[in-house]
Design an enzyme around this catalytic site. Structure first.
Site, PDB file in Angstrom:
ATOM      1  N   HIS A  56      -3.634  23.029  22.835  1.00 13.02           N
ATOM      2  CA  HIS A  56      -3.246  23.270  21.450  1.00 13.02           C
ATOM      3  C   HIS A  56      -1.747  23.095  21.207  1.00 13.02           C
ATOM      4  O   HIS A  56      -1.343  22.390  20.279  1.00 13.02           O
ATOM      5  CB  HIS A  56      -3.684  24.680  21.042  1.00 13.02           C
ATOM      6  CG  HIS A  56      -3.489  24.970  19.592  1.00 13.02           C
ATOM      7  ND1 HIS A  56      -4.197  24.321  18.602  1.00 13.02           N
ATOM      8  CD2 HIS A  56      -2.649  25.829  18.953  1.00 13.02           C
ATOM      9  CE1 HIS A  56      -3.811  24.769  17.421  1.00 13.02           C
ATOM     10  NE2 HIS A  56      -2.875  25.677  17.602  1.00 13.02           N
TER      11      HIS A  56
ATOM     12  N   ASP B  49      -9.241  22.420  21.989  1.00  9.32           N
ATOM     13  CA  ASP B  49      -7.912  22.378  22.607  1.00  9.32           C
ATOM     14  C   ASP B  49      -7.545  23.686  23.297  1.00  9.32           C
ATOM     15  O   ASP B  49      -6.387  23.921  23.615  1.00  9.32           O
ATOM     16  CB  ASP B  49      -6.849  22.016  21.564  1.00  9.32           C
ATOM     17  CG  ASP B  49      -6.778  23.006  20.403  1.00  9.32           C
ATOM     18  OD1 ASP B  49      -7.220  24.162  20.564  1.00  9.32           O
ATOM     19  OD2 ASP B  49      -6.278  22.629  19.325  1.00  9.32           O
TER      20      ASP B  49
ATOM     21  N   SER C 118      -1.261  22.861  13.722  1.00 12.73           N
ATOM     22  CA  SER C 118      -2.056  24.084  13.688  1.00 12.73           C
ATOM     23  C   SER C 118      -2.129  24.666  12.276  1.00 12.73           C
ATOM     24  O   SER C 118      -2.467  23.960  11.324  1.00 12.73           O
ATOM     25  CB  SER C 118      -1.481  25.092  14.690  1.00 12.73           C
ATOM     26  OG  SER C 118      -2.344  26.189  14.865  1.00 12.73           O
TER      27      SER C 118
END
Length: 537
Positions: free
Chosen positions: A414, A389, A182
């Site tokens: 995610h 996601d 991320s």
């Protein structure tokens, strides 16, 4: 009848997967070191008393979570330094370095017993990598950071430079594989831009997972107006309130740096939509849907948050949409857009797909329009979604702007992608922790179907269907072929039947034989021969 054969095929495929030997814990001295870098909210943070040195975990915790969060982590942005400073001037926020940095990014609340998987971060990946032969402090390390800060804050980048050097030395001066998740991808990309010489000196490969390279438009727009919860389900009742989180994030440069990149050519431009009540030229009320592109949305954020305040230690502190942070974030976007990968470093990108992901946001409705922008925080956002996601659109995650060795899409969520076994398999290959010459992450085949034949015919009132299917199983395990038993094929059988329920005149049966041939050149050849017979009144 065909359903019975499908059940048999699925059962055999599951058996083939379970038959593979489980890896044993060992240390592989030939592995290159790995440094794990989390995303936003992915590091344990502690508040240290500046007078007596006592510390307490303030992120993540369950007991008194919201109170400690507000008193220790709420902060203000200092435009002169680019740093976010805690309102509590008596404490400092630090990241624990236990277990060579892995403690802070493993399980974010080690004290949680029930539902602890909700606070797992890199936990499953760490467990998996230890099974591959990595060793904490020798070939496996972590880098946690204060995620409130900008991704280009020099204090954080200096810590990362020192971490890279220490990992390099601890591993016997081997170059490092960085795995980011991320927002950690933005942090490393900023470091690569501003300290390319250090990056090239110490880094061998960089693998980015679910990175919001061009922002997370829908997620961030609703975060500015409504806050966000990092935990779903019943655990929310014991965690940080969305309002408390909102008041923190409104002063965090990292959040502004996740806004949609201004110079990116989106396939569909993300917009902020608001159903509003307006007066026409004759003074009559009209309900209209207004749309604002990213640049225009800033005026909405400014007005909606113009009266936002928090009460802290008896003082009312205004926290409007921060234009100074926006200016800082725009400079970060420019830096990231001009990034270049050093020639000696290889880059890989794993992005997640197959989930509806917020891209644009709509507030109000034709029946319930927004009459006052200050009330937006009380409206539930409705999302216009794209593939992604659940947090980062696939379009953003793929647009790294770098010369990638490979980009691989994996269906997943995610955070959940960090526990995905397809991702583990890909990482194992890229990190050279396997010896599988046949594996290709772009296909991700481990069990390869090589033949399939199915025939069906009627015979004396019976429906007869025969099936033959063959697979090649690519295996890392080398069987002992000197053993006479291992040179013999292994033969098993399976049968399944299905009654007709209330209609007893309907019946079906299927039988199958599975033959697993001895391993040859790293592969097992598997044959399935099945036949089903059914009778219908």
């Amino acid at each position: 009848m065909a359903m019975l054969l499908e059940d048999i095929v699925r059962a055999v495929e599951m058996w083939l997967k379970l038959r593979k030997k489980q890896p044993q814990m060992y240390v592989d001295p030939n592995l290159d070191p790995v440094l794990l870098v989390p995303g936003i909210a992915g590091s344990i943070l502690k508040a240290v008393d500046n007078e007596n040195g006592r510390d307490e975990r303030v992120w993540v915790r369950i007991l008194s979570a919201d109170y400690k969060f507000r008193t220790k982590l709420w902060s203000r942005f200092d435009p002169s330094t680019g740093r976010t400073v805690s309102l509590d001037q008596k404490t400092s926020i630090v990241v624990p370095e236990d277990r060579y940095g892995l403690y802070a990014i493993d399980m974010l609340d080690p004290d949680l017993i029930l539902g602890r998987d909700c606070v797992y971060y890199f936990h499953d990946m760490i467990v998996e990598m230890l099974q591959w032969g990595f060793q904490e402090g020798k070939t496996l390390f972590g880098f946690g950071y204060d995620f409130r800060q900008s991704n280009r804050l020099q204090d954080t980048l200096k810590r990362l430079a020192a971490k890279l050097e220490s990992v390099y030395e601890a591993s016997g001066r081997k170059k490092i594989n960085i795995i980011t998740h991320s927002m950690g991808g933005l942090l490393v990309k900023c470091f690569m831009c501003l300290h390319s010489d250090i990056f090239e000196k110490y880094v061998k490969n960089w693998i980015a997972i679910a990175a919001p390279f061009r922002g997370a438009p829908g997620y961030i727009a609703s975060t500015f107006l409504n806050g966000v919860s990092f935990v779903d389900g019943w655990e929310q009742n014991f965690f940080i309130s969305k309002w408390s989180m909102h008041q923190l994030l409104i002063e965090c440069p990292s959040i502004y740096e996740l806004m949609p990149c201004p110079d990116f050519n989106w396939q569909h431009v993300p917009v902020l939509e608001i159903w509003r009540e307006k007066q026409d030229t004759e003074g009559n009320p009209r309900i209209i849907l207004e749309s604002y592109c990213p640049n225009e949305s800033i005026e909405i954020f400014k007005e909606a948050l113009s009266s936002n305040i928090v009460d802290y230690d008896g003082e009312s502190i205004p926290l409007p949409f921060n234009l100074e942070i926006l200016k800082w974030a725009n400079e970060t976007h420019k830096l990231l857009s001009n990034a270049e990968l050093p020639s000696q470093v290889k880059f890989y990108n794993i992005y997640a797909t197959s989930l509806e992901t917020p891209h644009s946001v709509c507030y109000g409705s034709e029946d319930t329009p927004v009459t006052d922008l200050h009330q937006l925080q009380f409206f539930l956002p409705k999302y216009i979604c794209v593939d992604g996601d659940g947090t980062v659109p696939t379009e953003s995650a793929k647009a790294d702007g770098l010369n990638a060795e490979a980009r691989v899409g994996v269906p997943g969520e995610h955070r959940g992608i960090l526990s995905d076994h397809h991702v583990f398999r890909i990482l194992k290959h890229w990190l050279k922790a396997d010896s599988d010459p046949y594996y290709n992450p772009l296909n991700d085949y481990v069990i390869l179907p090589t033949a399939f034949v199915m025939e069906s015919h009627q015979e004396k009132g019976l429906q007869v269907t025969s099936l033959k299917e063959e697979w090649e199983i690519i295996s890392e395990d080398q069987d002992n072929l000197d053993d006479a038993e291992s040179r013999k094929p292994m033969i098993s059988s399976i049968s399944i039947s299905q009654g007709g329920g209330k209609n007893q005149s309907s019946h079906a049966e299927a039988r199958a034989t599975v033959t697993v041939h001895p391993q040859n050149e790293g592969k097992h050849h598997v044959e399935l021969n099945a036949i089903s017979v059914s009778v219908d009144a």
